[in-house]
Scaffold this motif. Structure first.
Motif, PDB file in Angstrom:
ATOM      1  N   VAL A 298      23.046 -26.648  72.300  1.00 44.19           N
ATOM      2  CA  VAL A 298      22.957 -28.062  72.003  1.00 44.19           C
ATOM      3  C   VAL A 298      22.694 -28.785  73.312  1.00 44.19           C
ATOM      4  CG1 VAL A 298      24.186 -30.054  71.115  1.00 44.19           C
ATOM      5  CG2 VAL A 298      24.521 -27.831  70.056  1.00 44.19           C
ATOM      6  N   ARG A 299      21.649 -29.538  73.338  1.00 45.31           N
ATOM      7  CA  ARG A 299      21.295 -30.251  74.570  1.00 45.31           C
ATOM      8  C   ARG A 299      22.338 -31.303  74.893  1.00 45.31           C
ATOM      9  NH1 ARG A 299      15.248 -31.145  72.676  1.00 45.31           N
ATOM     10  NH2 ARG A 299      14.650 -28.984  72.713  1.00 45.31           N
ATOM     11  N   GLY A 300      22.609 -31.466  76.175  1.00 49.57           N
ATOM     12  CA  GLY A 300      23.536 -32.494  76.623  1.00 49.57           C
ATOM     13  C   GLY A 300      24.971 -32.014  76.724  1.00 49.57           C
ATOM     14  N   TYR A 301      25.232 -30.782  76.302  1.00 51.75           N
ATOM     15  CA  TYR A 301      26.576 -30.218  76.396  1.00 51.75           C
ATOM     16  C   TYR A 301      26.498 -28.937  77.202  1.00 51.75           C
ATOM     17  CZ  TYR A 301      27.811 -33.387  72.632  1.00 51.75           C
ATOM     18  OH  TYR A 301      28.025 -34.503  71.872  1.00 51.75           O
ATOM     19  N   ASP A 302      27.298 -28.865  78.232  1.00 48.89           N
ATOM     20  CA  ASP A 302      27.315 -27.678  79.069  1.00 48.89           C
ATOM     21  C   ASP A 302      28.597 -26.908  78.766  1.00 48.89           C
ATOM     22  OD1 ASP A 302      26.565 -25.818  80.951  1.00 48.89           O
ATOM     23  OD2 ASP A 302      27.346 -26.957  82.644  1.00 48.89           O
ATOM     24  N   LEU A 303      28.646 -26.342  77.560  1.00 52.51           N
ATOM     25  CA  LEU A 303      29.818 -25.602  77.120  1.00 52.51           C
ATOM     26  C   LEU A 303      29.466 -24.135  76.967  1.00 52.51           C
ATOM     27  CD1 LEU A 303      31.022 -28.004  74.296  1.00 52.51           C
ATOM     28  CD2 LEU A 303      31.957 -27.808  76.602  1.00 52.51           C
ATOM     29  N   PRO A 304      30.352 -23.254  77.415  1.00 55.96           N
ATOM     30  CA  PRO A 304      30.069 -21.835  77.208  1.00 55.96           C
ATOM     31  C   PRO A 304      30.185 -21.484  75.725  1.00 55.96           C
ATOM     32  CG  PRO A 304      32.266 -22.138  78.122  1.00 55.96           C
ATOM     33  CD  PRO A 304      31.605 -23.492  78.106  1.00 55.96           C
ATOM     34  N   VAL A 305      29.328 -20.623  75.279  1.00 55.26           N
ATOM     35  CA  VAL A 305      29.368 -20.154  73.899  1.00 55.26           C
ATOM     36  C   VAL A 305      30.118 -18.824  73.893  1.00 55.26           C
ATOM     37  CG1 VAL A 305      28.000 -19.383  71.932  1.00 55.26           C
ATOM     38  CG2 VAL A 305      27.207 -21.295  73.342  1.00 55.26           C
ATOM     39  N   PRO A 306      31.176 -18.719  73.095  1.00 55.27           N
ATOM     40  CA  PRO A 306      31.900 -17.441  73.038  1.00 55.27           C
ATOM     41  C   PRO A 306      30.991 -16.329  72.525  1.00 55.27           C
ATOM     42  CG  PRO A 306      33.161 -19.190  71.961  1.00 55.27           C
ATOM     43  CD  PRO A 306      31.790 -19.733  72.250  1.00 55.27           C
ATOM     44  N   PRO A 307      31.354 -15.081  72.795  1.00 57.40           N
ATOM     45  CA  PRO A 307      30.579 -13.964  72.245  1.00 57.40           C
ATOM     46  C   PRO A 307      30.535 -14.050  70.710  1.00 57.40           C
ATOM     47  CG  PRO A 307      32.123 -13.186  73.905  1.00 57.40           C
ATOM     48  CD  PRO A 307      32.450 -14.632  73.648  1.00 57.40           C
ATOM     49  N   LEU A 308      29.433 -13.609  70.123  1.00 60.17           N
ATOM     50  CA  LEU A 308      29.250 -13.722  68.674  1.00 60.17           C
ATOM     51  C   LEU A 308      30.371 -13.066  67.864  1.00 60.17           C
ATOM     52  CD1 LEU A 308      25.393 -13.336  68.294  1.00 60.17           C
ATOM     53  CD2 LEU A 308      26.764 -15.399  68.013  1.00 60.17           C
ATOM     54  N   PRO A 309      30.869 -11.873  68.241  1.00 65.51           N
ATOM     55  CA  PRO A 309      31.977 -11.317  67.448  1.00 65.51           C
ATOM     56  C   PRO A 309      33.214 -12.238  67.450  1.00 65.51           C
ATOM     57  CG  PRO A 309      30.987  -9.605  68.774  1.00 65.51           C
ATOM     58  CD  PRO A 309      30.397 -10.922  69.241  1.00 65.51           C
ATOM     59  N   ASP A 310      33.457 -12.915  68.553  1.00 59.17           N
ATOM     60  CA  ASP A 310      34.567 -13.871  68.610  1.00 59.17           C
ATOM     61  C   ASP A 310      34.304 -15.057  67.686  1.00 59.17           C
ATOM     62  OD1 ASP A 310      35.718 -12.200  70.482  1.00 59.17           O
ATOM     63  OD2 ASP A 310      35.291 -13.520  72.196  1.00 59.17           O
ATOM     64  N   LEU A 311      33.061 -15.535  67.668  1.00 62.02           N
ATOM     65  CA  LEU A 311      32.721 -16.658  66.788  1.00 62.02           C
ATOM     66  C   LEU A 311      32.882 -16.282  65.317  1.00 62.02           C
ATOM     67  CD1 LEU A 311      29.618 -18.240  68.550  1.00 62.02           C
ATOM     68  CD2 LEU A 311      31.897 -19.226  68.285  1.00 62.02           C
ATOM     69  N   VAL A 312      32.521 -15.050  64.970  1.00 57.85           N
ATOM     70  CA  VAL A 312      32.704 -14.600  63.583  1.00 57.85           C
ATOM     71  C   VAL A 312      34.185 -14.679  63.221  1.00 57.85           C
ATOM     72  CG1 VAL A 312      32.596 -12.582  62.054  1.00 57.85           C
ATOM     73  CG2 VAL A 312      30.632 -13.162  63.501  1.00 57.85           C
ATOM     74  N   ARG A 313      35.052 -14.173  64.102  1.00 57.90           N
ATOM     75  CA  ARG A 313      36.500 -14.226  63.839  1.00 57.90           C
ATOM     76  C   ARG A 313      36.993 -15.667  63.754  1.00 57.90           C
ATOM     77  NH1 ARG A 313      36.087  -9.702  66.958  1.00 57.90           N
ATOM     78  NH2 ARG A 313      36.498 -10.730  68.936  1.00 57.90           N
ATOM     79  N   ILE A 314      36.491 -16.541  64.620  1.00 56.48           N
ATOM     80  CA  ILE A 314      36.900 -17.952  64.609  1.00 56.48           C
ATOM     81  C   ILE A 314      36.504 -18.609  63.298  1.00 56.48           C
ATOM     82  CG2 ILE A 314      36.405 -20.205  65.657  1.00 56.48           C
ATOM     83  CD1 ILE A 314      36.224 -18.650  68.384  1.00 56.48           C
ATOM     84  N   TYR A 315      35.267 -18.397  62.851  1.00 58.36           N
ATOM     85  CA  TYR A 315      34.801 -18.997  61.589  1.00 58.36           C
ATOM     86  C   TYR A 315      35.602 -18.470  60.407  1.00 58.36           C
ATOM     87  CZ  TYR A 315      30.782 -21.548  63.402  1.00 58.36           C
ATOM     88  OH  TYR A 315      29.986 -22.459  64.030  1.00 58.36           O
ATOM     89  N   GLU A 316      35.861 -17.162  60.386  1.00 57.86           N
ATOM     90  CA  GLU A 316      36.629 -16.605  59.274  1.00 57.86           C
ATOM     91  C   GLU A 316      38.066 -17.116  59.276  1.00 57.86           C
ATOM     92  OE1 GLU A 316      34.023 -12.539  58.571  1.00 57.86           O
ATOM     93  OE2 GLU A 316      35.948 -12.376  59.615  1.00 57.86           O
ATOM     94  N   SER A 317      38.629 -17.259  60.460  1.00 60.93           N
ATOM     95  CA  SER A 317      39.990 -17.799  60.562  1.00 60.93           C
ATOM     96  C   SER A 317      40.037 -19.250  60.102  1.00 60.93           C
ATOM     97  CB  SER A 317      40.481 -17.674  62.012  1.00 60.93           C
ATOM     98  OG  SER A 317      41.748 -18.243  62.159  1.00 60.93           O
ATOM     99  N   ALA A 318      39.049 -20.041  60.491  1.00 65.78           N
ATOM    100  CA  ALA A 318      39.004 -21.449  60.079  1.00 65.78           C
ATOM    101  C   ALA A 318      38.841 -21.570  58.566  1.00 65.78           C
ATOM    102  CB  ALA A 318      37.860 -22.173  60.797  1.00 65.78           C
ATOM    103  N   ALA A 319      38.023 -20.721  57.979  1.00 62.18           N
ATOM    104  CA  ALA A 319      37.816 -20.766  56.529  1.00 62.18           C
ATOM    105  C   ALA A 319      39.066 -20.339  55.774  1.00 62.18           C
ATOM    106  CB  ALA A 319      36.644 -19.875  56.138  1.00 62.18           C
ATOM    107  N   ALA A 320      39.863 -19.484  56.376  1.00 63.29           N
ATOM    108  CA  ALA A 320      41.053 -18.950  55.704  1.00 63.29           C
ATOM    109  C   ALA A 320      42.066 -20.037  55.357  1.00 63.29           C
ATOM    110  CB  ALA A 320      41.696 -17.871  56.564  1.00 63.29           C
ATOM    111  N   TRP A 321      41.989 -21.176  55.998  1.00 71.28           N
ATOM    112  CA  TRP A 321      42.886 -22.282  55.659  1.00 71.28           C
ATOM    113  C   TRP A 321      42.654 -22.739  54.229  1.00 71.28           C
ATOM    114  CZ3 TRP A 321      46.589 -24.903  58.634  1.00 71.28           C
ATOM    115  CH2 TRP A 321      46.743 -24.424  59.923  1.00 71.28           C
ATOM    116  N   VAL A 322      41.425 -22.624  53.769  1.00 68.16           N
ATOM    117  CA  VAL A 322      41.083 -23.031  52.403  1.00 68.16           C
ATOM    118  C   VAL A 322      41.186 -21.823  51.473  1.00 68.16           C
ATOM    119  CG1 VAL A 322      39.275 -23.987  50.931  1.00 68.16           C
ATOM    120  CG2 VAL A 322      39.581 -24.844  53.263  1.00 68.16           C
ATOM    121  N   ARG A 323      40.480 -20.759  51.841  1.00 68.89           N
ATOM    122  CA  ARG A 323      40.553 -19.495  51.110  1.00 68.89           C
ATOM    123  C   ARG A 323      39.874 -18.434  51.961  1.00 68.89           C
ATOM    124  NH1 ARG A 323      35.804 -19.732  46.522  1.00 68.89           N
ATOM    125  NH2 ARG A 323      35.022 -17.799  47.302  1.00 68.89           N
TER     126      ARG A 323
END
Length: 82
Positions: free
Chosen positions: A1-26
């Motif tokens: 994303v332009r204008g943000y100088d943030l490190p992107v976590p490794p993709l396997p970590d992002l998969v775990r983060i997304y699955e963990s975030a979704a788990a709050w709902v189901r």
């Protein structure tokens, strides 16, 4: 994303983060990885997709550059197997 100088976590970590975030709902599983390969030539973009597939074990695609068929197929398989 332009204008943000943030490190992107490794993709396997992002998969775990997304699955963990979704788990709050189901419980939900990530079924594919969509990348934005803007700024890469086609050869480099395909290498990035191959690397993403290798790192995550999931199908990867850039829907803008290469179309969304592989990603939609992965989503359809996930729906029918869950």
């Amino acid at each position: 994303v332009r204008g943000y100088d943030l490190p992107v976590p490794p993709l396997p970590d992002l998969v775990r983060i997304y699955e963990s975030a979704a788990a709050w709902v189901r419980p939900a599983r990530v079924c594919a990885v969509a990348l934005n390969t803007f700024g890469s030539d086609d050869r480099e973009a395909r290498r990035l997709l191959t690397d993403a597939e290798g790192a995550t074990g999931l199908p990867a695609g850039d829907p803008v550059r290469f179309g969304s068929e592989a990603l939609l197929d992965a989503a359809a398989r996930a729906v029918t197997t869950n």
